[in-house]
Design a protein around this motif. Sequence first.
Motif: not given
Length: 166
Positions: A150-151, A153-155, A157-160
């Motif tokens: 999850d971590e 994937e979130l990074l 999707r946020l472009g980070k």
Amino acid sequence: MSTNSLDPGTLLSVTLVKSGRTKISYPASAVSDDGTRLTVHAAWAGDGVRDFGFVRFEPGDVFTEHYWRDRWYAVKEVRAADASLKGWYCDIARPAVVRDGEVVSEDLDLDLWVSADGATVLRLDEDEFLASGLTARDPDAASRAEEALDELELLARLGKFTALLD
């Protein structure tokens, strides 16, 4: 910085373990090691071409692999022989163990692919993860694996995502 850090250029073996068995072992060269994150360079070690549909790993590809001793994943930057970036393949894995000229990474079946342009983010092998029985056998490890996926994937999707590798 840990006293167990490897010097740049140190040759070592990367061993990927899955379900208690060695999946593959291959040579690599340390790029950097701050005692927590070890970065190595390695050539594609598979036999021939591996076509996933969304990316092809093939002879000549070069991997810059990041292993953490305190995180539940490893991130592998994949470049073609011409140095063009293909993307990042992320293995959800127990924290890496580095000792005696070897880095050992225990694969927990979940994976994430992030394309070079960041537009494609794919969660992979969730069916294998469920079938592995890890949730019943080691619920804490299963929870950490899912949180790690999850971590990442979130990074992505946020472009980070690339900031993780700086």
